[in-house]
Enzyme design. Structure first.
Site, PDB file in Angstrom:
ATOM      1  N   LEU A 134      -5.048 -13.708  12.312  1.00 46.53           N
ATOM      2  CA  LEU A 134      -4.148 -14.399  13.383  1.00 46.53           C
ATOM      3  C   LEU A 134      -3.498 -13.610  14.407  1.00 46.53           C
ATOM      4  O   LEU A 134      -3.200 -12.487  14.078  1.00 46.53           O
ATOM      5  CB  LEU A 134      -2.828 -14.707  12.184  1.00 46.53           C
ATOM      6  CG  LEU A 134      -1.708 -15.751  12.912  1.00 46.53           C
ATOM      7  CD1 LEU A 134      -1.023 -16.342  11.812  1.00 46.53           C
ATOM      8  CD2 LEU A 134      -0.741 -14.643  13.596  1.00 46.53           C
TER       9      LEU A 134
ATOM     10  N   ASP B  70      -0.478 -13.268  16.923  1.00 49.44           N
ATOM     11  CA  ASP B  70       0.587 -13.641  17.491  1.00 49.44           C
ATOM     12  C   ASP B  70       1.008 -13.145  18.856  1.00 49.44           C
ATOM     13  O   ASP B  70       1.234 -12.008  18.760  1.00 49.44           O
ATOM     14  CB  ASP B  70       1.728 -13.268  16.441  1.00 49.44           C
ATOM     15  CG  ASP B  70       2.910 -13.630  16.654  1.00 49.44           C
ATOM     16  OD1 ASP B  70       3.468 -14.525  17.302  1.00 49.44           O
ATOM     17  OD2 ASP B  70       4.075 -12.645  16.366  1.00 49.44           O
TER      18      ASP B  70
ATOM     19  N   VAL C  35      -3.837  -9.843  10.492  1.00 53.57           N
ATOM     20  CA  VAL C  35      -2.594 -10.030  11.759  1.00 53.57           C
ATOM     21  C   VAL C  35      -2.782  -9.214  12.846  1.00 53.57           C
ATOM     22  O   VAL C  35      -3.071  -8.035  12.804  1.00 53.57           O
ATOM     23  CB  VAL C  35      -1.168 -10.290  11.139  1.00 53.57           C
ATOM     24  CG1 VAL C  35      -1.222 -11.529  10.277  1.00 53.57           C
ATOM     25  CG2 VAL C  35      -0.808  -9.103  10.559  1.00 53.57           C
ATOM     26  N   LYS C  36      -2.793  -9.789  13.819  1.00 49.16           N
ATOM     27  CA  LYS C  36      -2.672  -9.096  15.091  1.00 49.16           C
ATOM     28  C   LYS C  36      -1.453  -9.127  15.761  1.00 49.16           C
ATOM     29  O   LYS C  36      -1.116 -10.476  16.409  1.00 49.16           O
ATOM     30  CB  LYS C  36      -3.814  -9.088  16.266  1.00 49.16           C
ATOM     31  CG  LYS C  36      -3.490  -8.498  17.439  1.00 49.16           C
ATOM     32  CD  LYS C  36      -4.671  -8.987  18.561  1.00 49.16           C
ATOM     33  CE  LYS C  36      -4.580  -8.188  19.756  1.00 49.16           C
ATOM     34  NZ  LYS C  36      -5.490  -8.754  20.813  1.00 49.16           N
ATOM     35  N   ILE C  37      -0.266  -8.718  15.925  1.00 48.82           N
ATOM     36  CA  ILE C  37       1.283  -8.793  16.243  1.00 48.82           C
ATOM     37  C   ILE C  37       1.236  -8.294  17.524  1.00 48.82           C
ATOM     38  O   ILE C  37       1.361  -6.957  17.746  1.00 48.82           O
ATOM     39  CB  ILE C  37       2.108  -8.481  15.355  1.00 48.82           C
ATOM     40  CG1 ILE C  37       1.867  -8.895  13.528  1.00 48.82           C
ATOM     41  CG2 ILE C  37       3.552  -8.907  15.647  1.00 48.82           C
ATOM     42  CD1 ILE C  37       1.858 -10.452  13.726  1.00 48.82           C
TER      43      ILE C  37
END
Length: 305
Positions: free
Chosen positions: A138, A140, A166-168
């Protein structure tokens, strides 16, 4: 600190164009070879820093096949499949899986500044992609205009089996990464940061295991991550201090043009052209970028010489 399955440096591959604006097929192969020689843990293709928004559907298909075939298992590849249409994200995911991708990366569905999916619609799109059977990262990112809450991210991680990473990149990255790991650490295989690595130390402090930067200097980002994960914080901070001026300049002034300028200077690609309406990097900025890069003896700056 929890040891995650996915860690290290997984940079985005730039898409080279000829000066006439065509996709440079041979140049793309050389970009991938250079990145592998940079010692990366994996490569992401067709992301925002690949100028995916400038590519036609046919070009995307060609590049996906080309990259997967040329990399040929030397490192794992993440294929970006983001689109507002769920049907298109599903189709792109099936194609990536059939070609041997390690993972797909996707942002929540959006179009422009006003057309955003609701949390329920975001969940439904990720769930449908998850049913295909390939791990999902994901992304973000502020470019979507959607500020994903920790609650919806955690809900999807816990309930969608294939949502593994996740890649925030949001302004609240530290807080989001820390909260996500605290609540969903048993269900996540890789919390990553991005933004060219400008907040790398803060992201690692929050518990991140990897970074998806540009292809500018991953060979200098990876040792920082590994040192930090191994508990050598002093060494990690010292190395980060050395490369920070270049990362900051890339982030603040150059964006995805930086890696292309350096790769052209280093003989990796013949052209650093970006499709209109992306403007050419100002000569003064180009000059200073090259000065910063030469001080660090980057792989991309000498790879083709």
């Amino acid at each position: 600190m929890k040891q995650f399955k996915y860690n290290g440096s997984w940079p985005v591959a730039p898409t080279p164009f000829t000066y006439s604006g065509n996709v440079d097929i041979d140049g793309m192969k050389r970009v991938l070879d250079c990145m592998i020689d940079q010692g990366v843990d994996g490569i992401c293709i067709l992301a925002n820093f690949s100028e995916q928004f400038s590519l036609s559907d046919d070009e995307r298909n060609t590049l996906t096949k080309l990259c997967m075939k040329h990399v040929s298992g030397r490192v794992p590849v993440i294929v970006t499949i983001s689109h507002f249409s769920t049907e298109i994200t599903v189709s792109r995911t099936k194609n990536a899986l059939s070609l041997g991708a390690e993972m797909v990366m996707m942002m929540p569905p959006y179009h422009g500044t006003l057309l955003h999916a609701s949390d329920n619609q975001i969940y439904q799109q990720f769930d449908r992609v998850g049913n295909i059977g390939i791990p999902i990262m994901l992304q973000d990112a502020p470019i979507s205009g959607i500020d994903l809450s920790v609650e919806i991210i955690v809900k999807m991680i816990k309930e969608i089996e294939q949502l593994k990473c996740v890649k925030i990149e949001s302004p609240k990255a530290y807080t989001k990464i820390k909260k996500i790991i605290k609540i969903a650490k048993k269900s996540i295989d890789g919390p990553f940061g991005g933004k060219e690595g400008i907040d790398l130390l803060n992201e690692l402090d929050a518990g991140a295991s990897g970074c998806m930067s540009s292809a500018l200097l991953p060979e200098l980002i990876r040792p920082i991550i590994i040192s930090y994960l191994n508990g050598n914080l002093i060494k990690a901070k010292s190395m980060f201090k050395t490369i920070f001026p270049l990362i900051e300049y890339e982030n603040r002034h150059c964006g995805f043009r930086a890696a292309k300028v350096i790769m052209k200077e280093g003989g990796v690609i013949k052209s650093d052209y970006c499709r209109h309406p992306i403007a050419e990097l100002h000569p003064d900025k180009r000059k200073y970028l090259l000065e910063l890069a030469k001080n660090l003896n980057l792989v991309a700056l000498r790879w083709g010489k």
